[in-house]
Design an enzyme around this catalytic site. Structure first.
Site, PDB file in Angstrom:
ATOM      1  N   LYS A   1      -3.295  -2.755   8.009  1.00 35.34           N
ATOM      2  CA  LYS A   1      -3.351  -4.199   8.145  1.00 35.34           C
ATOM      3  C   LYS A   1      -2.365  -4.850   7.184  1.00 35.34           C
ATOM      4  O   LYS A   1      -1.879  -4.215   6.260  1.00 35.34           O
ATOM      5  CB  LYS A   1      -4.776  -4.686   7.836  1.00 35.34           C
ATOM      6  CG  LYS A   1      -5.588  -5.075   9.064  1.00 35.34           C
ATOM      7  CD  LYS A   1      -4.860  -6.020   9.999  1.00 35.34           C
ATOM      8  CE  LYS A   1      -5.690  -6.563  11.119  1.00 35.34           C
ATOM      9  NZ  LYS A   1      -5.027  -6.720  12.388  1.00 35.34           N
TER      10      LYS A   1
ATOM     11  N   ASP B   1       0.890  -1.163   0.000  1.00 30.92           N
ATOM     12  CA  ASP B   1       0.000   0.000   0.000  1.00 30.92           C
ATOM     13  C   ASP B   1       0.928   1.212   0.000  1.00 30.92           C
ATOM     14  O   ASP B   1       1.619   1.463   0.979  1.00 30.92           O
ATOM     15  CB  ASP B   1      -0.867  -0.052   1.273  1.00 30.92           C
ATOM     16  CG  ASP B   1      -1.779   1.158   1.410  1.00 30.92           C
ATOM     17  OD1 ASP B   1      -1.592   2.150   0.670  1.00 30.92           O
ATOM     18  OD2 ASP B   1      -2.684   1.102   2.273  1.00 30.92           O
TER      19      ASP B   1
ATOM     20  N   TYR C   1       0.921   0.946  14.795  1.00 35.10           N
ATOM     21  CA  TYR C   1      -0.119   0.637  13.812  1.00 35.10           C
ATOM     22  C   TYR C   1       0.078   1.458  12.550  1.00 35.10           C
ATOM     23  O   TYR C   1       0.110   2.672  12.607  1.00 35.10           O
ATOM     24  CB  TYR C   1      -1.523   0.893  14.364  1.00 35.10           C
ATOM     25  CG  TYR C   1      -2.582   0.601  13.323  1.00 35.10           C
ATOM     26  CD1 TYR C   1      -2.841  -0.703  12.939  1.00 35.10           C
ATOM     27  CD2 TYR C   1      -3.269   1.625  12.689  1.00 35.10           C
ATOM     28  CE1 TYR C   1      -3.773  -0.989  11.955  1.00 35.10           C
ATOM     29  CE2 TYR C   1      -4.209   1.345  11.705  1.00 35.10           C
ATOM     30  CZ  TYR C   1      -4.451   0.041  11.348  1.00 35.10           C
ATOM     31  OH  TYR C   1      -5.368  -0.234  10.371  1.00 35.10           O
TER      32      TYR C   1
HETATM   33  P1  13P Z   1      -5.205  -0.728   4.898  1.00 37.34           P
HETATM   34  O1  13P Z   1      -4.423  -1.720   5.733  1.00 37.34           O
HETATM   35  O2  13P Z   1      -5.839  -1.383   3.719  1.00 37.34           O
HETATM   36  O3  13P Z   1      -4.341   0.439   4.521  1.00 37.34           O
HETATM   37  O4  13P Z   1      -6.417  -0.206   5.778  1.00 37.34           O
HETATM   38  C1  13P Z   1      -6.137   0.421   6.976  1.00 37.34           C
HETATM   39  C2  13P Z   1      -7.323   0.979   7.685  1.00 37.34           C
HETATM   40  O5  13P Z   1      -7.110   1.530   8.743  1.00 37.34           O
HETATM   41  C3  13P Z   1      -8.671   0.835   7.137  1.00 37.34           C
HETATM   42  O6  13P Z   1      -9.635   1.455   7.926  1.00 37.34           O
HETATM   43 MG    MG Z   2      -4.260   1.869   3.221  1.00 35.03          MG
HETATM   44 MG    MG Z   3      -4.928  -2.336   2.103  1.00 33.30          MG
END
Ligand code: 13P
Ligand code: MG
Ligand code: MG
Ligand code: 13P
Length: 370
Positions: free
Chosen positions: A237, A13, A234
């Site tokens: 994900k 990402d 954090y």
């Molecule tokens: P991603 O891991 O796809 O960037 O999403 C993170 C998030 O906080 C979605 O609410």
């Molecule tokens: Mg993202």
């Molecule tokens: Mg993502």
């Protein structure tokens, strides 16, 4: 025999549009331009796409797994795409590029990696799975069903080349160790591990020794990178990817897709902090909208001809998955009604990897002894 073929699926990402929904077309264009420069040289072929806000590079070559050159190319491609994302002020530009600089292998730097090296068969079928808004444990249930559940895969019952089963490589991602489990012999014990999907994740599935296929050549592999462990905070994900080879002693394409008719609950979704159903969708519908989700999975099918990627076929772009999508939306509705309550919100142990501890630390001083 010709040198082995390697398929590398590397994703990151590097900026969402808007928020965490999607990859901007200019990033796809940039990645295609970068990989095109190496087509016919380092790479035999490639396909660039996105699942939600994750930029996905699928590449074929003869350099093997963990090739420094291929990983470096992927890293540079993500860096070029990050520059574009910064100019467009996309959300979280460069989000997954956590390493300061490339140093030999892209693993541990943020991007997710799934790679398979094998002798290309007379007909080589492969499916590339990509998920957004969830973590590597989301693959445990479907991979288990594909390679170990005879109610899913009839080949385990009626195909002489599949009836002896498969060996699963399971990683304990908390303590960084692995175990090989033979199925069906150790099926129940393996479930004791992989049912706890936030800790034990399937990394590879191998054909058994003495069968039609080389037992050291993985038939399925899953990315297991944990961003939290790299960043210490954090950042998003660990949206996983997987490569699964099909047919001729391995599960058929339809057996590999069948588990996704059940939109099982996975961890991720909004702020990486919720349980929700994983919805199988076409690539064009991999846009994480509702509560930044629900989590999505796409499946692109290819035949490989001397390393050339013949495809993709967008396998979930099919009314046969409408009911699964409907079930996913019903489950999404049901889960959402819990708001901030568990089990929609992840249990405390998993919330450690989110922004919640900052709030709890603040409250800590206000507690009085009972
Ligand atoms: P991603 O891991 O796809 O960037 O999403 C993170 C998030 O906080 C979605 O609410
Ligand atoms: Mg993202
Ligand atoms: Mg993502
Ligand atoms: P193979 O064993 O040739 O892969 O065929 C299986 C099949 O046709 C499944 O529908």
């Amino acid at each position: 025999m010709a040198e082995k073929i390697t398929v590398s699926l590397i994703k990151a990402d590097v900026g969402g549009w808007p928020g965490h929904s999607l990859v901007h077309p200019d990033l796809i264009k940039t990645a295609k331009k970068e990989l095109e420069k190496e087509k016919g040289k380092l790479l035999i072929d490639f396909h660039v796409t996105n699942c939600g806000d994750d930029l996905e590079l699928l590449m074929t070559h003869r350099k093997g797994v963990d090739s420094e050159e291929v990983h470096h190319l992927a890293w540079n491609t993500f860096e070029e795409a990050t520059k574009v994302a910064m100019n467009l002020k996309l959300y979280g530009a460069g989000q997954d590029l956590l390493g300061e600089a490339f140093s030999g292998n892209i693993k541990g730097l943020g991007p997710g990696v799934a790679e398979l090296e094998f002798d290309e068969r007379k007909a080589e079928t492969i499916i590339a799975f990509m998920m957004d808004k969830t973590d590597p444990g989301a693959f445990n249930l479907p991979i288990y069903k594909m390679f170990a559940d005879p109610f899913n895969t009839i080949g385990l019952v009626i195909d002489p080349n599949a009836v002896s089963g498969f060996t699963f490589e399971v990683w304990d991602i908390l303590e960084s160790k692995k175990v090989f489990m033979k199925c069906p012999e150790e099926l129940y014990k393996m479930l004791a591990l992989i049912g706890a999907k936030s800790r034990y994740v399937i990394k590879n599935v191998f054909p058994k020794k003495g069968g039609k296929l080389p037992s050291e050549q993985s038939a399925a592999t899953i990315s297991t990178e944990k961003l939290y462990e790299i960043a210490g905070d954090y950042v998003g994900k660990d949206d996983p990817v997987a490569l699964v080879r099909a047919q001729s002693g391995l599960p058929a394409v339809g057996e590999i897709l069948e588990p996704f008719t059940f939109p099982h609950l996975v961890a991720g979704w909004m702020r990486g902090s919720h349980n929700g159903p994983i919805m199988p969708v076409s690539q064009k519908n991999a846009i994480c909208t509702r509560f930044d989700g629900p989590p999505r999975v796409i499946a692109l099918g290819f035949q490989i001809a001397n390393g050339k990627l013949v495809g993709p076929v967008d396998l979930f772009d099919d009314p046969a998955y409408d009911l699964a999508r409907m079930k996913a939306q019903r489950a999404a509705d049901y889960m959402r009604q819990h708001g901030p309550f568990e089990p929609h919100r992840l249990p405390c142990a998993d919330m450690e990897y989110t922004t919640l501890p900052a709030i709890l630390r603040e409250l800590e001083k206000r507690f009085e002894k009972l």
